[in-house]
Structures are given as structure tokens and as C-alpha cells.
Write a protein that holds these residues in place. Structure first.
Motif, PDB file in Angstrom:
ATOM      1  N   UNK B  80       0.698  -1.404   0.152  1.00 37.18           N
ATOM      2  CA  UNK B  80      -0.574   0.243   0.222  1.00 37.18           C
ATOM      3  C   UNK B  80       1.158   1.668  -0.262  1.00 37.18           C
ATOM      4  N   UNK B  83       1.930   1.932  -3.387  1.00 39.51           N
ATOM      5  CA  UNK B  83       0.817   1.859  -4.712  1.00 39.51           C
ATOM      6  C   UNK B  83       0.664   2.900  -5.715  1.00 39.51           C
ATOM      7  N   UNK B  84       0.927   3.694  -5.216  1.00 43.19           N
ATOM      8  CA  UNK B  84       1.018   4.897  -6.196  1.00 43.19           C
ATOM      9  C   UNK B  84       2.520   4.977  -6.948  1.00 43.19           C
ATOM     10  N   UNK B  88      -1.481   2.715 -14.732  1.00 42.69           N
ATOM     11  CA  UNK B  88      -3.246   1.659 -13.443  1.00 42.69           C
ATOM     12  C   UNK B  88      -3.412   0.656 -14.114  1.00 42.69           C
ATOM     13  N   UNK B 119      -7.778  -3.418   1.193  1.00 42.04           N
ATOM     14  CA  UNK B 119      -7.667  -2.059   0.164  1.00 42.04           C
ATOM     15  C   UNK B 119      -6.663  -2.256  -1.035  1.00 42.04           C
ATOM     16  N   UNK B 123      -8.293  -1.874  -5.491  1.00 41.37           N
ATOM     17  CA  UNK B 123      -7.070  -0.512  -6.088  1.00 41.37           C
ATOM     18  C   UNK B 123      -6.318  -1.305  -7.357  1.00 41.37           C
TER      19      UNK B 123
END
Lengths: 598, 203
Positions: B80, B83-84, B88, B119, B123
Motif C-alpha cells: 500500500x 502503490x502510487x 494504472x 484495500x 485498487x
């Protein structure tokens, strides 16, 4: 042959391929792997050493360069503070063989106490500095550094940063290395003995020479201009140059100026590069050094130029740059969009915090715990130092009240004892740090009648930087077994009257030793001797007897060992981490933790 | 081929070896490779990342946020955290077994990674691996990094052949542990085949 190496490895192999004859240094992140790479690489005729500290390393290397050999010194940026005394003077004296001082900067800082900028030292000492942007460049540039050092008979600084040191790339290298032949030392007191008159003469010569080097650097191959755009230009250096290139991928014609030699500043190059430019953005890490040079040039040449960077708030003064930060800055300056689309993680659950901690089974934990137990309810101050044991500050140990720089714990404890008479002053120092800069502090304590308890945490290695040997380990970088320098004997020799040696993993004895020292005055020393768990075989594993455990969690609360975890609300031991040190079994009030054999 | 692979985890989990093997395999297949590692203080139980960049268009030693084709996460919270960095349409390979930091044990917040896994599921496209379960037949968590490498290879989004990876495993692991490492790698590859994006790999 093609090798996939870390930036530090590239520096090492570049120096070897340049025929370096002597390499000395002191471990420090992010520079440590330079010397380690050399030690693992077949080479002939190279003297290699971990010196006792950076000052010693530079002095050893300076003499090699006086003798005509090529020499390299390696350290982290704060090591350069320690080496600054010989550095300043050798800058005046000059060299015969190439002398390259590698000082690795650490923007962030990621593993350091300061965000200082080695380029400032270059300016301060009036010697050239090289600033590589990648491992591939570092390999080439370190060889250039030796060439320039010899061409101008001056020591030169070589300044990589963490992201260059710890980046990996494939590099084409020779199969074998040998030190270049050299002439040996030739006596010439008028040249090698520093005196006021010589410094006066050389000072003049150095400034004149630096003008020549600035001209020379104006055509240096790594000072580059890309993109023909006018109006706006971006100036970058070091790894920031590559961050900017990453951001500008696919953008056409933006002028990107890169400066790889910040001092002596290549003024002619920059003037030419700025031709037709009205606005310039400087992206560099640490201090706004290049930005200030451009400001100077603009003033001197009456340029109609808007200069932005750190000084106008466009770029932060602190921290490292990175692609994301550069992208935002470039977008604002150029009016473009360079950022990639990212997932929105603003709704992510709270993340666990992971500060670095002492390893499971680390003997330092037991040492700190023994002192904490012995001093319970009494006024005490704990002066810490630089090494893994700085992590003794973390909860629940909470045993570090001060930490300043290498060796400072010993001397700061003295100041504490003189000015806080009702407080017992403790100094904690590791074995490598003790040799590096602790010993003179102990002399000071004995001579000036300090009232301190010195705790030497001797784990038989330089653990934090990757387990380098030191004078107490009986092994050196030439691969030889040597006489171990005994910390006990050093302390006795200095005149410390009480020197106790205990095993911190025998908590009762350790606590007794601290209490015994606490009853006396003057300089007392306890050597807590137990090897680093990362270099020894585990003694076994501990396990919780669930029938006996009352789940009071005292073990977790008292020592915070990473192997002690809760699962389903119950205390349990992570077998993958436990080394069987047994400290927790000693703490358990119901004797529910026992050892198993490995 | 340009491929950016971000490996993340906690100091001591063996992320560096996994990154080394991926880089060596890519080199062996003739691609330019760059990588970057967390070294130093953070290694003591802190969050660590390895950035592996395959292809000639990598300038920064680190992957840009939003640029990773694959997130190879050795710990769910670290997945997490990073994750950024994932593209995509990128793939995350995530171990669901949490590593509890000392700070969590002291506060007893009950962190067990399940919230992170839930989560991640919403995503991105994930392949989940339960480290505890997959390591059990090997009697040790020592081979976990090679299992994760196997899962990454089996997912098909690493862009490297099984053979080149195995060749590099052979080079990098001690000879006496080679057989068990090969078995660990194969177990990971098989698991990737079965996994369908939920923590227990159930259909």
C-alpha cells in the motif's frame, strides 16, 4: 568484461583501472562499498586499508601521492569534516601522484546527521570537484579525476550522492588490475614542509591555477548542453540531471545544461550555454552552489537573466529531489505537464510505522537494558554516539539522551558530569567508534578528572555500515591476521582505574557491574562484549510456554525486540527472527519463555 | 522492452537478492538494466525498496510514481505504501502475511495486514501470496524471496523467461541450497497460475 555493479563499485573499478596504488578510508553510508569492492577484486600492488578514521586515511594517502603513486581516500560527507584538517593543508602543498578524495554526500539525509555539501569544501579548500550523475559516469569520471589531479598537481574531490552510490548499472571493465609504477618519495623540504611563507606563495599560485582549471573545465566532456530551445533553460547537476532527463522524456527542444564540475566553476561554458536564455531554473541537491555561481556570472556580465532555484523558493533547500519533485518544479517553470498518472491512495488505511530498530538478539539491547535496570530511580544522563547503538533511543529502551558526532558521547558525558553534579553521566560508544575518535576523549576524561561511566559496546565489528573490520578485530583489508588492539589495555594504559568486562547476555552480571561502577567516582569503564548477531550463528531459539504465559506482555513492553510479537492477542516469538539470546526469558515474571536448541 | 519493477518489503526479507536476480536475468537476455536499492540504516527493520529498470529509456535510478509495470510486494502494508508507483494497468504481486513492526507490538493496534489486502483488492490487479502457507513445505521462510520471484515470473508480467531466471538463481544462491531454491521458484510459478486475485487463492 561486463559487470553489473553498484555506483560505489564503479568508483572502485574506475580507480583500479586508473592504476591506483593506495586506497584508504573509513566506513560510512553511502561510501562503504568502494573499499569493499576493491578488496574483493583481484588486483596487484595496491595497498588497501580501513584506516582508523578519515583524517588518518587522508594523511596516509597524501604521503602515497607525495611519493608519486595514485591514491584514493573514501568517506561519507561527515567524514570529510574529520579529514578537513589535512585536506585544507594538502590543498596548499599539492601532490605529485594523483590524489582523489571521494566524499559521498547524502541528500535526504537518508543515513546521516547533516545535509552538508562537499562542493562547498571544494570551494573552501580551492580544489576541483567532480560530480557524477550515474554509476557509468562515475566509472569514467574517477579516471578523469586522477588525470586532472596530476595535470594540476592538486588533490581533487569526487562527490557522488547516495542515489549514485547505491544505483546499479552494467559497466565494461578490464579483467585484471595493477597499480601504476611510481617514482617514490623525493626529499624536497621547500615543497613538502608547510610553513607560512610557502602557504603565502602557494595561495597565489592556486588562485591563478584555478582560473586555468575553470577554462579547462569549460570544455570538459561531462559539462553538457542539450536542446536548442531559447528563452528558458534548466541547469542541473549530479543525479538531479537524470531526474530532469527522466521528466523531460518526450519533450522536445528544452535546453538542459549540466554542470559536472562545480568548482572551479566553468564560467566560459556557462556563459555560452546561457546564450539567448532569459530565465534559468537551477535544480541541484543540498546547497544552491551552482545557482550562486550563475548569480555571480549574471552580475559580473550584466546578464538580463531571471534565476530561480533554491534561493527564490522554487526548489526546496532540504531533502533529496527525486523525479516527482522535479516534475512539479519543471511543470511550473516550463508550463508543461510531465507527471505520470498515479493511483489515488488518499483513502489508504493507516500504514504501519517502521523506524529502524536494533535487530532481534542484538547484544546492544541487553547492554542498554542492564544500565537501565541498574539506574532505575536514579538521576542519570545517557550520552550516545554514532553506530547501530544510536537505535537505543527507540522506545521502549529510550536510552539515548544525546547524539552529536563520532566520539562525542565520551566527551559530552564529561561536560554533563562537570555541570550536573547530581547526575550520573554515562557514555555509550561502539568498538569501531572507540578507535576512530573515542580514545582521545578518554585521555581528556582522565586528565580533567571527569566523573563518568564509559560503556563500550563491543560487538567485534563495524555493524551499521556493513560489518567492516577494525583494529580490535584482528583482521585487515590486506587479508592479513594482525594483532588485535585490546580496548581493555588501551583504557588501562590511559589510566582508567576501573575497567570491567561483562557479557551483556548475562543480565545479572551486567547489572551488577553497572551498580558497582555507580558506587565509585572518577572514570570507570565497562566493556559489554558480545558479537553482532549478523555475523554469528544463532545460539538457538526461544519459545513461549503458552501454559505458563499470563500474557502480561512485560517482555514486549520492556525490551521491544522485533522477534516478540502478538498473534491473536497472545505473545509469541517469531522463530525466523529469534536468535535465542534469552534476554526476554530473563524478563518474564512467570518464567514462561525458555530456550530451545538450534 | 522497457519494464519497471518495484520490489518492496521490510529490511531482512531478501528483496535485494530478488532484485539482483531479475536484473541479472534481464542483462542475460540482452537488455540494458539499472537498479537502485535501499541500503544503510533503513535495513534494520525499516521499509525497503528495490527499483529495477529494464530498457534503454531509464535515466533516473528510481521508478517514477505511476511508472511501475509490476509491484512485487513482500509485505501487504509496504504494498500500500508503494502503490502510487504502480501504473494504472500494472500488476501487484503481494504477500498477505504482515510483518509487525515493534511500534505496532508496543501499541498493540492489531495490525495484521488484512485491511491492506482488502484495500489493494479494490485498487489494482493483484496476485496474492500467503507467505506463511507457501513457506510451510520448505520448513523455513528463507526461500520466501525466491517463491515471490517465482510468482512474479508465473504471472507473465515480468517479461523474463523462466529459464533465464533459473539460470541466475543458480548463480546467486549457495550450491547446497540450489535444489530447494529451484523448488521454491517452481512453487511460486505454480501458485501464480492458480491465483485469481484473492488472499487464499480460492476461485
Amino acid at each position: 568484461m561486463k559487470q553489473y555493479v553498484m555506483g560505489n563499485g564503479a568508483i572502485a573499478l574506475g580507480a583500479l583501472s586508473a592504476g591506483v596504488g593506495l586506497v584508504a578510508g573509513y566506513p560510512g553510508t553511502p561510501s562503504s562499498e568502494i573499499i569493499e569492492t576493491i578488496s574483493k577484486c583481484p588486483h596487484e600492488g595496491v595497498h588497501l586499508e580501513w584506516s582508523v578514521n578519515e583524517k588518518a586515511a587522508l594523511e596516509v594517502a597524501a604521503a602515497a601521492a607525495y611519493s608519486g603513486a595514485r591514491a584514493m581516500v573514501t568517506m561519507k560527507q561527515m567524514g570529510l569534516n574529520v579529514a578537513s584538517d589535512p585536506l585544507m593543508s594538502v590543498a596548499y602543498i599539492g601532490v605529485k601522484g594523483g590524489l582523489v578524495i571521494v566524499s559521498a554526500d547524502d541528500p535526504g539525509p537518508i543515513s546521516s546527521q547533516t545535509e552538508q555539501d562537499t562542493r562547498r569544501y571544494a570551494d573552501f579548500c580551492r580544489i576541483p570537484v567532480f560530480d557524477p550523475a550515474s554509476p557509468e559516469e562515475a566509472y569514467e569520471m574517477i579516471r578523469d579525476a586522477f588525470e586532472y589531479s596530476e595535470k594540476y598537481s592538486t588533490p581533487v574531490l569526487f562527490r557522488p550522492t547516495t542515489r549514485v552510490c547505491h544505483a546499479y548499472a552494467a559497466i565494461e571493465t578490464p579483467d585484471n588490475y595493477a597499480a601504476a609504477p611510481y617514482g617514490g618519495f623525493e626529499r624536497d623540504p621547500g615543497k613538502w614542509v608547510i610553513f607560512p611563507r610557502l602557504s603565502y606563495i602557494n595561495h597565489g599560485k592556486i588562485e591563478k591555477r584555478n582560473g586555468e582549471i575553470a577554462k579547462d573545465f569549460s570544455s570538459y566532456r561531462f559539462n553538457t548542453v542539450e536542446g536548442a530551445g531559447t528563452g528558458k533553460a534548466v541547469v542541473a547537476s549530479g543525479v538531479s540531471y537524470n531526474y530532469v532527463r527522466e521528466c523531460l522524456k518526450g519533450q522536445e527542444g528544452i535546453r538542459l545544461i549540466r554542470v559536472a564540475t562545480a568548482f572551479p566553476f566553468p564560467e566560459d561554458f556557462m556563459l555560452k550555454a546561457l546564450d539567448g536564455v532569459k530565465e534559468v531554473l537551477c535544480i541541484e541537491e543540498l546547497s544552491p552552489y551552482i545557482e550562486e555561481q550563475i548569480l555571480k556570472i549574471a552580475g559580473k556580465n550584466h546578464l538580463d537573466l531571471r534565476i530561480s532555484g533554491k534561493l527564490d523558493g522554487s526548489v526546496p533547500h532540504n531533502g533529496e529531489n527525486g523525479v516527482e519533485l522535479c516534475s512539479g518544479i519543471l511543470d511550473r517553470f516550463l508550463g508543461i505537464r510531465t507527471a505520470l498518472e498515479q493511483a489515488d491512495v488518499s483513502d489508504a488505511p493507516a500504514l504501519p510505522v517502521r523506524p529502524p530498530v536494533l535487530c532481534a538478539g542484538c547484544p546492544h539491547r541487553a547492554s542498554f537494558y542492564a544500565v537501565k535496570q541498574a539506574m532505575k530511580g536514579q538521576k542519570a544522563v545517557f550520552c550516545g554516539d554514532i553506530g547501530c547503538y544510536t537505535l537505543g533511543n527507540a522506545m521502549p529502551l529510550d536510552m539515548v539522551d544525546t547524539c552529536l558526532c563520532m566520539g562525542a558521547g565520551i566527551t559530552m558525558a564529561q561536560g554533563m558530569s562537570h555541570m550536573n553534579k547530581d547526575t550520573t553521566a554515562f557514555a555509550f560508544v561502539g568498538d569501531s567508534t572507540f578507535f576512530a575518535s573515542g580514545m582521545t576523549g578518554v585521555v581528556n576524561a582522565v586528565y580533567n578528572e571527569a566523573d563518568i561511566i564509559l560503556c563500550v559496546l563491543d560487538n567485534s565489528t563495524t555493524a551499521m555500515t556493513g560489518h567492516q573490520p577494525h583494529p580490535g578485530t584482528g583482521r585487515n583489508m590486506m587479508g592479513n591476521a594482525v594483532e588485535k588492539v585490546s580496548i581493555e589495555k588501551v583504557l588501562e594504559g590511559i589510566g582508567v582505574k576501573k575497567v570491567l568486562t561483562v557479557d551483556p547476555l548475562k543480565p545479572d552480571e551486567a547489572v551488577r557491574a553497572v551498580k558497582e561502577c555507580e558506587q565509585e567516582t572518577g572514570v570507570r569503564a565497562i566493556i559489554f562484549k558480545s558479537p553482532c548477531v549478523a555475523i554469528t550463528k544463532p545460539a538457538g531459539k526461544c519459545a513461549v510456554d503458552t501454559a505458563k504465559c499470563v500474557n502480561c506482555k512485560k517482555c514486549i513492553r520492556e525490551i521491544g525486540c522485533p522477534a516478540l510479537i502478538t498473534a491473536g492477542g497472545r505473545v509469541t516469538i517469531d522463530r525466523n527472527l529469534c536468535t535465542g539470546c534469552g534476554l526476554c526469558s530473563h524478563i518474564c515474571p512467570v518464567h514462561a519463555i525458555g530456550g530451545e536448541q538450534a | 522492452m522497457n519494464k519497471d519493477i518495484l520490489i518492496c518489503g521490510v529490511g531482512g526479507q531478501g528483496t535485494v537478492l530478488a532484485s539482483r536476480i531479475i536484473a541479472a536475468a534481464a542483462m542475460d537476455e540482452g537488455s540494458p538494466v539499472h537498479s537502485a536499492e535501499t541500503i544503510g540504516m533503513a535495513q534494520r527493520g525499516g521499509s525497503v525498496t528495490s527499483h529495477v529498470r529494464i530498457g534503454g529509456e531509464a535515466y533516473s535510478p528510481m521508478i517514477s510514481p505511476g511508472g511501475a509495470d509490476m509491484l512485487l510486494a513482500f509485505e501487504p502494508g509496504e504494498a500500500v505504501r508503494n502503490l502510487r508507483y504502480l501504473k494504472k494497468d500494472g500488476t501487484a504481486v503481494v504477500n498477505t502475511t504482515a510483518v509487525k513492526p515493534v511500534t505496532e507490538s508496543l501499541k498493540d493496534t492489531g495490525y495484521d495486514g488484512s485491511e491492506m489486502t482488502a484495500y489493494l483488492k479494490q485498487k489494482c490487479s493483484c496476485i496474492f501470496v500467503d507467505a506463511e502457507e507457501v513457506c510451510r513445505p520448505f520448513g523455513s521462510s528463507k526461500f520466501f524471496n525466491i517463491i515471490m520471484l517465482g510468482v512474479a515470473a508465473g504471472s507473465g508480467s515480468l517479461g523474463l523467461s523462466r529459464e533465464t531466471l533459473l539460470k541466475q538463481i543458480e548463480k546467486y544462491v549457495p550450491a547446497k541450497f540450489l535444489d530447494v531454491n529451484i523448488r521454491a521458484f517452481e512453487a511460486g510459478t505454480a501458485l501464480a497460475g492458480r491465483a485469481s486475485g484473492n488472499p487464499k487463492g480460492e476461485e
